[in-house]
Design a protein around this motif. Structure first.
Motif, mmCIF file in Angstrom:
data_model
loop_
_atom_site.group_PDB
_atom_site.id
_atom_site.type_symbol
_atom_site.label_atom_id
_atom_site.label_comp_id
_atom_site.label_asym_id
_atom_site.label_seq_id
_atom_site.Cartn_x
_atom_site.Cartn_y
_atom_site.Cartn_z
ATOM 1 N N ILE A 51 0.846 -1.198 0.000
ATOM 2 C CA ILE A 51 0.000 0.000 0.000
ATOM 3 C C ILE A 51 0.887 1.256 0.000
ATOM 4 O O ILE A 51 0.626 2.207 -0.712
ATOM 5 C CB ILE A 51 -0.942 0.009 1.236
ATOM 6 C CG1 ILE A 51 -1.843 -1.241 1.232
ATOM 7 C CG2 ILE A 51 -1.767 1.287 1.304
ATOM 8 C CD1 ILE A 51 -2.778 -1.353 0.039
ATOM 9 N N ALA A 52 1.949 1.237 0.793
ATOM 10 C CA ALA A 52 2.840 2.412 0.880
ATOM 11 C C ALA A 52 4.156 2.018 1.541
ATOM 12 O O ALA A 52 4.240 0.997 2.228
ATOM 13 C CB ALA A 52 2.166 3.525 1.676
ATOM 14 N N GLY A 53 5.178 2.840 1.323
ATOM 15 C CA GLY A 53 6.468 2.645 1.990
ATOM 16 C C GLY A 53 7.479 1.850 1.187
ATOM 17 O O GLY A 53 8.526 1.453 1.694
ATOM 18 N N GLU A 54 7.187 1.631 -0.121
ATOM 19 C CA GLU A 54 8.102 0.867 -0.967
ATOM 20 C C GLU A 54 9.479 1.526 -1.029
ATOM 21 O O GLU A 54 9.612 2.735 -0.850
ATOM 22 C CB GLU A 54 7.551 0.772 -2.394
ATOM 23 C CG GLU A 54 6.258 -0.002 -2.510
ATOM 24 C CD GLU A 54 5.029 0.877 -2.367
ATOM 25 O OE1 GLU A 54 3.952 0.424 -2.754
ATOM 26 O OE2 GLU A 54 5.140 2.014 -1.847
ATOM 27 N N TYR A 55 10.462 0.718 -1.318
ATOM 28 C CA TYR A 55 11.876 1.104 -1.425
ATOM 29 C C TYR A 55 12.460 1.477 -0.064
ATOM 30 O O TYR A 55 13.479 0.919 0.338
ATOM 31 C CB TYR A 55 12.095 2.235 -2.456
ATOM 32 C CG TYR A 55 11.947 1.746 -3.871
ATOM 33 C CD1 TYR A 55 12.974 1.050 -4.503
ATOM 34 C CD2 TYR A 55 10.759 1.924 -4.575
ATOM 35 C CE1 TYR A 55 12.839 0.569 -5.804
ATOM 36 C CE2 TYR A 55 10.609 1.438 -5.875
ATOM 37 C CZ TYR A 55 11.651 0.763 -6.474
ATOM 38 O OH TYR A 55 11.509 0.268 -7.738
ATOM 39 N N ALA A 56 11.832 2.380 0.688
ATOM 40 C CA ALA A 56 12.366 2.727 2.008
ATOM 41 C C ALA A 56 12.371 1.499 2.917
ATOM 42 O O ALA A 56 13.258 1.331 3.756
ATOM 43 C CB ALA A 56 11.543 3.850 2.646
ATOM 44 N N VAL A 57 11.388 0.596 2.730
ATOM 45 C CA VAL A 57 11.242 -0.554 3.623
ATOM 46 C C VAL A 57 12.423 -1.517 3.530
ATOM 47 O O VAL A 57 12.656 -2.310 4.447
ATOM 48 C CB VAL A 57 9.901 -1.290 3.349
ATOM 49 C CG1 VAL A 57 9.956 -2.051 2.031
ATOM 50 C CG2 VAL A 57 9.527 -2.233 4.497
ATOM 51 N N VAL A 58 13.204 -1.450 2.437
ATOM 52 C CA VAL A 58 14.359 -2.354 2.372
ATOM 53 C C VAL A 58 15.458 -1.932 3.350
ATOM 54 O O VAL A 58 16.366 -2.705 3.635
ATOM 55 C CB VAL A 58 14.960 -2.495 0.942
ATOM 56 C CG1 VAL A 58 13.922 -3.003 -0.029
ATOM 57 C CG2 VAL A 58 15.572 -1.197 0.459
ATOM 58 N N GLU A 59 15.360 -0.707 3.869
ATOM 59 C CA GLU A 59 16.315 -0.260 4.895
ATOM 60 C C GLU A 59 15.808 -0.678 6.263
ATOM 61 O O GLU A 59 14.610 -0.598 6.551
ATOM 62 C CB GLU A 59 16.488 1.270 4.840
ATOM 63 C CG GLU A 59 16.904 1.802 3.480
ATOM 64 C CD GLU A 59 18.294 1.357 3.043
ATOM 65 O OE1 GLU A 59 19.079 0.924 3.906
ATOM 66 O OE2 GLU A 59 18.583 1.429 1.831
ATOM 67 N N THR A 60 16.726 -1.112 7.112
ATOM 68 C CA THR A 60 16.362 -1.617 8.434
ATOM 69 C C THR A 60 15.503 -0.624 9.205
ATOM 70 O O THR A 60 15.871 0.543 9.341
ATOM 71 C CB THR A 60 17.639 -1.901 9.252
ATOM 72 O OG1 THR A 60 18.422 -2.839 8.525
ATOM 73 C CG2 THR A 60 17.313 -2.469 10.627
ATOM 74 N N GLY A 61 14.344 -1.097 9.698
ATOM 75 C CA GLY A 61 13.518 -0.293 10.598
ATOM 76 C C GLY A 61 12.595 0.710 9.928
ATOM 77 O O GLY A 61 11.840 1.387 10.611
ATOM 78 N N PHE A 62 12.632 0.823 8.595
ATOM 79 C CA PHE A 62 11.759 1.793 7.929
ATOM 80 C C PHE A 62 10.421 1.147 7.594
ATOM 81 O O PHE A 62 10.373 0.037 7.064
ATOM 82 C CB PHE A 62 12.432 2.361 6.667
ATOM 83 C CG PHE A 62 13.444 3.412 6.991
ATOM 84 C CD1 PHE A 62 13.121 4.760 6.931
ATOM 85 C CD2 PHE A 62 14.715 3.054 7.415
ATOM 86 C CE1 PHE A 62 14.051 5.737 7.255
ATOM 87 C CE2 PHE A 62 15.657 4.019 7.749
ATOM 88 C CZ PHE A 62 15.325 5.373 7.674
ATOM 89 N N PRO A 63 9.309 1.846 7.919
ATOM 90 C CA PRO A 63 7.997 1.194 7.846
ATOM 91 C C PRO A 63 7.380 1.160 6.452
ATOM 92 O O PRO A 63 7.673 1.988 5.592
ATOM 93 C CB PRO A 63 7.124 2.072 8.775
ATOM 94 C CG PRO A 63 7.782 3.405 8.769
ATOM 95 C CD PRO A 63 9.244 3.190 8.511
ATOM 96 N N ALA A 64 6.515 0.176 6.260
ATOM 97 C CA ALA A 64 5.670 0.077 5.069
ATOM 98 C C ALA A 64 4.323 -0.474 5.513
ATOM 99 O O ALA A 64 4.200 -1.036 6.610
ATOM 100 C CB ALA A 64 6.295 -0.850 4.035
ATOM 101 N N ILE A 65 3.312 -0.295 4.672
ATOM 102 C CA ILE A 65 2.002 -0.890 4.929
ATOM 103 C C ILE A 65 1.681 -1.826 3.768
ATOM 104 O O ILE A 65 1.874 -1.470 2.602
ATOM 105 C CB ILE A 65 0.911 0.190 5.090
ATOM 106 C CG1 ILE A 65 1.152 0.994 6.385
ATOM 107 C CG2 ILE A 65 -0.484 -0.436 5.119
ATOM 108 C CD1 ILE A 65 0.220 2.168 6.588
#
Length: 364
Positions: free
Chosen positions: A19-33
């Motif tokens: 839903i959201a948070g793509e690409y950033a989520v591959v970094e440790t601790g960064f959120p996605a939905i």
């Protein structure tokens, strides 16, 4: 979901959509939905005597035959499309052996409705779902203690062993179901922890930064999914963005921080049951991904995905690409009070299929 008689086990694992948070989520601790969807990979395990098979409806012409040599599986055919399944088997059997279970032969069958009937990929995370379903089925088959946390960890290790990158958010969606907020664990920590701890210990300890929170959407929220008809390779897109992040470290850090703020606000929107907040942050996340695409020279929002989003915005929906972009799906969050028939008709005219999918809750 299981039915067990005479050592016949059947389990399902759902596909997923970001839903959201793509690409950033591959970094440790960064959120996605993410959401789990009501399309599944089904795995069946049936005990056998002298040899085992691995069959998939999707690869009808290449069943894989194997036999036992003590605890090891010996394959007749190594040139096979079953890498994720074999990795899942390897991990789960290691777990079984750590609990002193006797290794058996079995026939394992896989069926998937995560791709279109003619074999085109929708981008619903079939490799993650088949990994989760295989681990889950074999845990039932060997009667192993299994919680969602253990299922996630086993599946995550098995998946990483093959793919080598990614956030494992798709594994989390297949394990936990419904709407989830996901933060990925420290993959570097896991690499060294695997050399330090045995598997049993690794499954019992906390993994740094890993966090999965089940979310409840507002009652008036409707999720629409549009498919552009062109598949995208997540691994290649994530790698391409990864190459650029070293060059443009400051800009990339700005993207990560902005994505985190956007996602934290969106998660609050779920807590407050506010579709307006969720929509506002969906739009913000779309802008951030467009900016990341420009920064990386990667086409995240293709012309057709752009049209998908723009037509949805005119229909009072908040829209963006889903997953790595570059094709596959776009998502729309819209208030249920609006009629979406005109939007669906407009999509059809420009070559976008509305997928008849719904969020799947896991109750067991």
């Amino acid at each position: 979901m299981s039915k067990g008689h005479d050592f016949l086990i059947t389990v399902k694992a759902p596909g997923k959509l970001y839903i959201a948070g793509e690409y950033a989520v591959v970094e440790t601790g960064f959120p996605a939905i993410l959401v789990a969807l009501n399309q599944f990979v089904t795995v069946t395990v049936e005990e056998s005597n002298d040899y085992g098979t691995i069959n998939s409806q999707q690869y009808k012409e290449t069943p894989l035959y194997w036999k036992r040599d003590g605890k090891n599986m010996i394959f007749d055919n190594r040139d096979n499309p079953f890498h994720y399944i074999l990795s899942a088997i390897r991990l789960t059997e290691s777990y079984a052996q750590s609990l002193n279970k006797t290794m058996k032969c079995y026939h394992l069958s896989i069926d998937s409705d995560l791709d279109s009937p003619d074999g085109k990929k929708y981008g619903l995370g079939s490799s993650a779902a088949v990994t989760v379903a295989t681990v889950k089925a074999l845990c039932r088959f060997y009667n192993l203690p299994i919680t969602n946390n253990i299922l996630f960890k086993l599946s995550a290790i098995a998946h990483l062993d093959i793919q080598g990158n990614g956030s494992l958010g798709d594994i989390a969606a297949s394990v936990y179901g419904g709407w989830i907020a996901y933060r990925s664990f420290d993959r570097e920590w896991l690499k060294s922890a695997r050399n330090t701890f045995n598997l049993k210990k690794l499954l019992s300890i906390e993994w740094p930064q890993l966090n999965v929170e089940l979310l409840t959407p507002p009652e008036n929220l409707e999720l629409l999914i549009g498919w552009t008809g062109s598949p995208a390779s997540t691994s290649h897109l994530v790698d391409a963005v990864g190459l650029k992040k070293a060059e443009k470290r400051l800009s990339y850090q700005d993207f990560l921080n902005a994505s985190k703020n956007c996602l934290l606000n969106m998660i609050e929107g779920f807590h407050d049951r506010s579709i307006e907040i969720i929509q506002k942050e969906i739009r913000k996340n779309r802008e951030l991904l467009q900016e990341l695409g420009r920064l990386s020279n990667v086409e995240i929002e293709t012309p057709l995905l752009h049209q998908l989003c723009e037509t949805a915005e005119k229909a009072k929906g908040a829209a963006k690409t889903s997953g790595a972009g570059g094709g596959d799906c776009g998502i729309v969050v819209i208030n249920k009070k609006y009629d979406t028939q005109l939007l669906t008709n407009n999509w059809k005219k420009i070559g976008i299929n509305r997928l008849n999918l719904h969020v799947h809750q896991i109750n067991d």
